[in-house]
Write a protein that holds these residues in place. Structure first.
Motif, PDB file in Angstrom:
ATOM      1  N   LYS A  23       0.832  -1.207   0.000  1.00 59.86           N
ATOM      2  CA  LYS A  23       0.000   0.000   0.000  1.00 59.86           C
ATOM      3  C   LYS A  23       0.862   1.251   0.000  1.00 59.86           C
ATOM      4  CE  LYS A  23      -3.877  -2.187   2.359  1.00 59.86           C
ATOM      5  NZ  LYS A  23      -4.698  -2.244   3.568  1.00 59.86           N
ATOM      6  N   GLU A  24       1.899   1.276   0.826  1.00 58.49           N
ATOM      7  CA  GLU A  24       2.795   2.434   0.865  1.00 58.49           C
ATOM      8  C   GLU A  24       3.483   2.610  -0.488  1.00 58.49           C
ATOM      9  OE1 GLU A  24       6.844   3.972   3.051  1.00 58.49           O
ATOM     10  OE2 GLU A  24       5.505   2.664   4.173  1.00 58.49           O
ATOM     11  N   TRP A  25       3.956   1.506  -1.051  1.00 56.03           N
ATOM     12  CA  TRP A  25       4.611   1.548  -2.355  1.00 56.03           C
ATOM     13  C   TRP A  25       3.661   2.092  -3.415  1.00 56.03           C
ATOM     14  CZ3 TRP A  25       3.195  -1.591  -6.584  1.00 56.03           C
ATOM     15  CH2 TRP A  25       4.034  -1.479  -7.690  1.00 56.03           C
ATOM     16  N   LEU A  26       2.431   1.588  -3.440  1.00 52.06           N
ATOM     17  CA  LEU A  26       1.465   2.031  -4.433  1.00 52.06           C
ATOM     18  C   LEU A  26       1.143   3.511  -4.269  1.00 52.06           C
ATOM     19  CD1 LEU A  26      -0.190   0.998  -6.803  1.00 52.06           C
ATOM     20  CD2 LEU A  26      -2.017   0.472  -5.187  1.00 52.06           C
ATOM     21  N   ARG A  27       0.992   3.965  -3.035  1.00 48.70           N
ATOM     22  CA  ARG A  27       0.691   5.380  -2.788  1.00 48.70           C
ATOM     23  C   ARG A  27       1.804   6.300  -3.294  1.00 48.70           C
ATOM     24  NH1 ARG A  27      -1.046   3.383   2.669  1.00 48.70           N
ATOM     25  NH2 ARG A  27      -3.274   3.043   2.431  1.00 48.70           N
ATOM     26  N   SER A  28       3.032   5.787  -3.366  1.00 46.12           N
ATOM     27  CA  SER A  28       4.129   6.626  -3.854  1.00 46.12           C
ATOM     28  C   SER A  28       3.958   6.960  -5.339  1.00 46.12           C
ATOM     29  CB  SER A  28       5.478   5.948  -3.600  1.00 46.12           C
ATOM     30  OG  SER A  28       5.692   4.863  -4.480  1.00 46.12           O
ATOM     31  N   PHE A  29       3.065   6.267  -6.039  1.00 50.98           N
ATOM     32  CA  PHE A  29       2.797   6.539  -7.449  1.00 50.98           C
ATOM     33  C   PHE A  29       1.578   7.440  -7.639  1.00 50.98           C
ATOM     34  CE2 PHE A  29       5.515   2.909  -7.551  1.00 50.98           C
ATOM     35  CZ  PHE A  29       6.344   3.176  -8.623  1.00 50.98           C
ATOM     36  N   ASP A  30       0.985   7.904  -6.564  1.00 52.09           N
ATOM     37  CA  ASP A  30      -0.141   8.831  -6.624  1.00 52.09           C
ATOM     38  C   ASP A  30       0.429  10.220  -6.920  1.00 52.09           C
ATOM     39  OD1 ASP A  30      -2.493  10.243  -6.357  1.00 52.09           O
ATOM     40  OD2 ASP A  30      -2.629   9.983  -4.181  1.00 52.09           O
ATOM     41  N   THR A  31       0.764  10.449  -8.175  1.00 52.66           N
ATOM     42  CA  THR A  31       1.501  11.653  -8.551  1.00 52.66           C
ATOM     43  C   THR A  31       0.718  12.939  -8.366  1.00 52.66           C
ATOM     44  OG1 THR A  31       0.888  11.277 -10.863  1.00 52.66           O
ATOM     45  CG2 THR A  31       3.037  10.466 -10.147  1.00 52.66           C
ATOM     46  N   ASP A  32      -0.596  12.892  -8.491  1.00 57.23           N
ATOM     47  CA  ASP A  32      -1.377  14.114  -8.298  1.00 57.23           C
ATOM     48  C   ASP A  32      -1.827  14.300  -6.851  1.00 57.23           C
ATOM     49  OD1 ASP A  32      -3.339  12.192  -8.154  1.00 57.23           O
ATOM     50  OD2 ASP A  32      -4.469  12.920  -9.892  1.00 57.23           O
ATOM     51  N   ARG A  33      -1.451  13.362  -5.985  1.00 55.83           N
ATOM     52  CA  ARG A  33      -1.718  13.429  -4.539  1.00 55.83           C
ATOM     53  C   ARG A  33      -3.190  13.628  -4.194  1.00 55.83           C
ATOM     54  NH1 ARG A  33       2.347  10.796  -3.893  1.00 55.83           N
ATOM     55  NH2 ARG A  33       4.367  11.749  -3.910  1.00 55.83           N
TER      56      ARG A  33
ATOM     57  N   GLY B  99     -13.651   4.876 -11.353  1.00 59.13           N
ATOM     58  CA  GLY B  99     -12.498   4.780 -12.241  1.00 59.13           C
ATOM     59  C   GLY B  99     -11.161   4.917 -11.541  1.00 59.13           C
ATOM     60  N   PHE B 100     -11.171   4.985 -10.222  1.00 57.52           N
ATOM     61  CA  PHE B 100      -9.958   5.123  -9.427  1.00 57.52           C
ATOM     62  C   PHE B 100      -9.957   4.099  -8.300  1.00 57.52           C
ATOM     63  CE2 PHE B 100     -10.799   9.251 -11.246  1.00 57.52           C
ATOM     64  CZ  PHE B 100      -9.556   9.677 -11.682  1.00 57.52           C
ATOM     65  N   ILE B 101      -8.770   3.845  -7.749  1.00 60.28           N
ATOM     66  CA  ILE B 101      -8.647   2.977  -6.585  1.00 60.28           C
ATOM     67  C   ILE B 101      -8.383   3.860  -5.372  1.00 60.28           C
ATOM     68  CG2 ILE B 101      -7.371   1.071  -5.513  1.00 60.28           C
ATOM     69  CD1 ILE B 101      -8.934   0.343  -8.079  1.00 60.28           C
ATOM     70  N   GLY B 102      -9.340   3.911  -4.463  1.00 60.47           N
ATOM     71  CA  GLY B 102      -9.193   4.664  -3.228  1.00 60.47           C
ATOM     72  C   GLY B 102      -8.626   3.774  -2.136  1.00 60.47           C
ATOM     73  N   ASP B 103      -8.306   4.369  -0.994  1.00 58.89           N
ATOM     74  CA  ASP B 103      -7.733   3.608   0.123  1.00 58.89           C
ATOM     75  C   ASP B 103      -8.605   2.421   0.519  1.00 58.89           C
ATOM     76  OD1 ASP B 103      -5.363   4.976   0.442  1.00 58.89           O
ATOM     77  OD2 ASP B 103      -6.153   6.330   1.965  1.00 58.89           O
ATOM     78  N   ASP B 104      -9.911   2.603   0.467  1.00 60.44           N
ATOM     79  CA  ASP B 104     -10.819   1.532   0.879  1.00 60.44           C
ATOM     80  C   ASP B 104     -10.931   0.419  -0.165  1.00 60.44           C
ATOM     81  OD1 ASP B 104     -12.039   3.402  -0.808  1.00 60.44           O
ATOM     82  OD2 ASP B 104     -14.037   2.943  -0.058  1.00 60.44           O
ATOM     83  N   GLU B 105     -10.295   0.598  -1.331  1.00 63.45           N
ATOM     84  CA  GLU B 105     -10.378  -0.399  -2.392  1.00 63.45           C
ATOM     85  C   GLU B 105      -9.040  -1.103  -2.660  1.00 63.45           C
ATOM     86  OE1 GLU B 105     -13.811   1.810  -5.041  1.00 63.45           O
ATOM     87  OE2 GLU B 105     -11.752   2.551  -5.162  1.00 63.45           O
ATOM     88  N   ILE B 106      -7.990  -0.677  -1.962  1.00 63.86           N
ATOM     89  CA  ILE B 106      -6.657  -1.228  -2.223  1.00 63.86           C
ATOM     90  C   ILE B 106      -6.585  -2.713  -1.904  1.00 63.86           C
ATOM     91  CG2 ILE B 106      -4.229  -1.157  -1.504  1.00 63.86           C
ATOM     92  CD1 ILE B 106      -4.386   1.836  -1.507  1.00 63.86           C
ATOM     93  N   ASP B 107      -7.320  -3.185  -0.899  1.00 66.73           N
ATOM     94  CA  ASP B 107      -7.284  -4.618  -0.577  1.00 66.73           C
ATOM     95  C   ASP B 107      -7.736  -5.464  -1.765  1.00 66.73           C
ATOM     96  OD1 ASP B 107      -6.240  -4.257   1.971  1.00 66.73           O
ATOM     97  OD2 ASP B 107      -8.218  -4.150   2.902  1.00 66.73           O
ATOM     98  N   SER B 108      -8.716  -4.982  -2.508  1.00 67.37           N
ATOM     99  CA  SER B 108      -9.151  -5.702  -3.709  1.00 67.37           C
ATOM    100  C   SER B 108      -8.068  -5.679  -4.775  1.00 67.37           C
ATOM    101  CB  SER B 108     -10.433  -5.091  -4.265  1.00 67.37           C
ATOM    102  OG  SER B 108     -11.498  -5.282  -3.369  1.00 67.37           O
ATOM    103  N   LEU B 109      -7.345  -4.570  -4.876  1.00 64.75           N
ATOM    104  CA  LEU B 109      -6.245  -4.491  -5.832  1.00 64.75           C
ATOM    105  C   LEU B 109      -5.114  -5.439  -5.430  1.00 64.75           C
ATOM    106  CD1 LEU B 109      -5.243  -3.151  -8.403  1.00 64.75           C
ATOM    107  CD2 LEU B 109      -4.167  -1.408  -6.962  1.00 64.75           C
TER     108      LEU B 109
END
Length: 101
Positions: A28-38, A76-86
């Motif tokens: 999750k931390e790794w994936l969040r580092s790619f959230d370029t538009d924050r 169309g986006f993956i939010g924090d509450d959807e990362i477990d599914s990802l």
């Protein structure tokens, strides 16, 4: 695997390849580092960039499938509450080694 440093560069260094084993929290931390538009969400382009950074052949079709698989609210986006599914998608469809401990 210990996380060293902080910020986006440190987050990106957590996963170096598909053979790296990481915890769900590290992923999750790794994936969040790619959230370029924050904006707190992962777009299809951000997901594709993340997967390519660890040398996963990740086509536009696969990124759409990953987003559709995990996007519970259909925005169309993956939010924090959807990362477990990802995470489930990455484990079962991409062969990433993500543990729950």
């Amino acid at each position: 695997m210990a996380i060293k440093g902080s910020g986006a560069a440190a987050g990106r260094s957590i996963m170096r390849s598909t053979s790296s084993e990481v915890t769900a929290e590290e992923f999750k931390e790794w994936l969040r580092s790619f959230d370029t538009d924050r904006d707190g969400r992962i777009s299809r382009a951000e997901l594709r960039r993340a997967m390519r950074s660890i040398h996963v052949r990740f086509s536009g079709w696969q990124s759409r499938c990953g987003i559709r698989y995990a996007d519970a609210d259909g925005d169309g986006f993956i939010g924090d509450d959807e990362i477990d599914s990802l995470i489930h998608f990455a484990q079962h469809h991409l062969g990433l080694k993500i543990t729950t401990y």
